[in-house]
Motif scaffolding. Structure first.
Motif, PDB file in Angstrom:
ATOM      1  N   VAL A  38       0.906  -1.404  -0.119  1.00 30.83           N
ATOM      2  CA  VAL A  38       0.192  -0.136   0.187  1.00 30.83           C
ATOM      3  C   VAL A  38       0.897   1.122  -0.137  1.00 30.83           C
ATOM      4  O   VAL A  38       1.971   1.285   0.807  1.00 30.83           O
ATOM      5  N   SER A  39       0.675   2.357  -0.736  1.00 32.39           N
ATOM      6  CA  SER A  39       1.353   3.423  -0.839  1.00 32.39           C
ATOM      7  C   SER A  39       0.621   4.549  -0.224  1.00 32.39           C
ATOM      8  O   SER A  39      -0.644   4.483  -0.225  1.00 32.39           O
ATOM      9  N   TYR A  40       1.278   5.485   0.254  1.00 30.82           N
ATOM     10  CA  TYR A  40       0.872   6.611   0.846  1.00 30.82           C
ATOM     11  C   TYR A  40       1.644   7.866   0.701  1.00 30.82           C
ATOM     12  O   TYR A  40       2.727   7.538   0.381  1.00 30.82           O
ATOM     13  N   THR A  41       0.889   9.050   0.862  1.00 32.38           N
ATOM     14  CA  THR A  41       2.076  10.132   0.347  1.00 32.38           C
ATOM     15  C   THR A  41       1.963  10.865   1.758  1.00 32.38           C
ATOM     16  O   THR A  41       0.860  11.379   2.299  1.00 32.38           O
ATOM     17  N   ILE A  47      -0.933  12.857   5.948  1.00 34.30           N
ATOM     18  CA  ILE A  47      -1.163  11.656   5.000  1.00 34.30           C
ATOM     19  C   ILE A  47      -2.670  12.029   4.680  1.00 34.30           C
ATOM     20  O   ILE A  47      -3.730  11.645   5.602  1.00 34.30           O
ATOM     21  N   ARG A  48      -3.022  12.674   3.733  1.00 34.44           N
ATOM     22  CA  ARG A  48      -4.456  13.264   3.359  1.00 34.44           C
ATOM     23  C   ARG A  48      -5.400  12.119   3.414  1.00 34.44           C
ATOM     24  O   ARG A  48      -6.660  12.267   3.628  1.00 34.44           O
ATOM     25  N   THR A  52      -7.381   3.055   3.944  1.00 30.74           N
ATOM     26  CA  THR A  52      -8.360   2.358   3.553  1.00 30.74           C
ATOM     27  C   THR A  52      -9.791   2.407   3.170  1.00 30.74           C
ATOM     28  O   THR A  52      -9.936   3.739   3.972  1.00 30.74           O
ATOM     29  N   ALA A  53     -10.471   2.101   2.392  1.00 29.89           N
ATOM     30  CA  ALA A  53     -11.760   2.376   2.349  1.00 29.89           C
ATOM     31  C   ALA A  53     -12.646   1.843   3.492  1.00 29.89           C
ATOM     32  O   ALA A  53     -12.233   0.844   4.205  1.00 29.89           O
ATOM     33  N   GLY A  54     -13.967   2.380   3.741  1.00 28.31           N
ATOM     34  CA  GLY A  54     -14.698   1.610   4.504  1.00 28.31           C
ATOM     35  C   GLY A  54     -15.024   2.654   5.755  1.00 28.31           C
ATOM     36  O   GLY A  54     -14.705   4.063   5.564  1.00 28.31           O
ATOM     37  N   ILE A 148      -5.706   1.443  11.872  1.00 30.97           N
ATOM     38  CA  ILE A 148      -5.155   2.941  12.001  1.00 30.97           C
ATOM     39  C   ILE A 148      -6.224   3.939  11.953  1.00 30.97           C
ATOM     40  O   ILE A 148      -6.647   4.844  12.350  1.00 30.97           O
ATOM     41  N   GLU A 149      -7.256   3.580  10.933  1.00 26.81           N
ATOM     42  CA  GLU A 149      -8.359   4.411  10.464  1.00 26.81           C
ATOM     43  C   GLU A 149      -9.409   4.400  11.911  1.00 26.81           C
ATOM     44  O   GLU A 149      -9.955   5.612  12.294  1.00 26.81           O
TER      45      GLU A 149
END
Length: 159
Positions: A38-41, A47-48, A52-54, A148-149
């Motif tokens: 998984v990539s994140y910026t 990290i805007r 994950t979706a949900g 995390i979310e």
């Protein structure tokens, strides 16, 4: 690199655990990070995009926060959790929902060393560029994207 404690700080078993966790997660943070596919910026301290979706759940997040898996209360005071004991090595999390946005929280949880290279807080999502990680744990984040979310959803309730 060993984390530095304030002069006169008491080194307790909990301190040693936090320092060991930090030693296991030292990493440089910059730009786009790949972690477990998984990539994140990470940009401007955020990290805007959610990892994950949900629908994140604050109660699940509270349970993760106090669990042995994340063990946030080892270092952070969070009286709102209802737990009796918590640490004082890191800033208290009461009111964090007023102080930080979800994007800022996400970045600090995923890779706190991006903000303070001597932090004793482990990187809960980043898996690349870490030191002293047990062979069986390499390439695996401490928490899942959904966890995390969920934690962020809980932290946002702490107004």
């Amino acid at each position: 690199m060993m984390a530095r404690l304030p002069l006169g700080a008491r080194v307790t078993p909990a301190t040693r655990v936090c320092m060991a966790l930090a030693a296991a997660t030292l990493a440089a943070a910059a730009g786009c990070v790949a972690t477990g596919g998984v990539s994140y910026t990470l940009a401007d301290g955020e990290i805007r995009e959610p990892l994950t979706a949900g629908n994140p759940d604050a109660e699940r997040g509270r349970k993760v926060l106090v669990s042995r898996e994340a063990n946030c209360i080892l270092c952070h005071a969070v009286p709102e959790t209802g737990e009796r004991f918590f640490g004082n090595l890191a800033p208290p999390l009461s009111g964090i929902g007023r102080r930080l946005t979800a994007a800022q929280m996400r970045a600090r949880i995923a890779d706190p060393l991006a903000f303070n290279r001597e932090s004793i807080m482990p990187a809960y999502y980043r898996v690349e560029g870490l030191n002293r990680v047990a062979e069986n744990l390499r390439g695996k984040p401490v928490l899942s994207a959904a966890q995390i979310e969920d934690v962020i959803a809980y932290l946002q309730t702490l107004q």
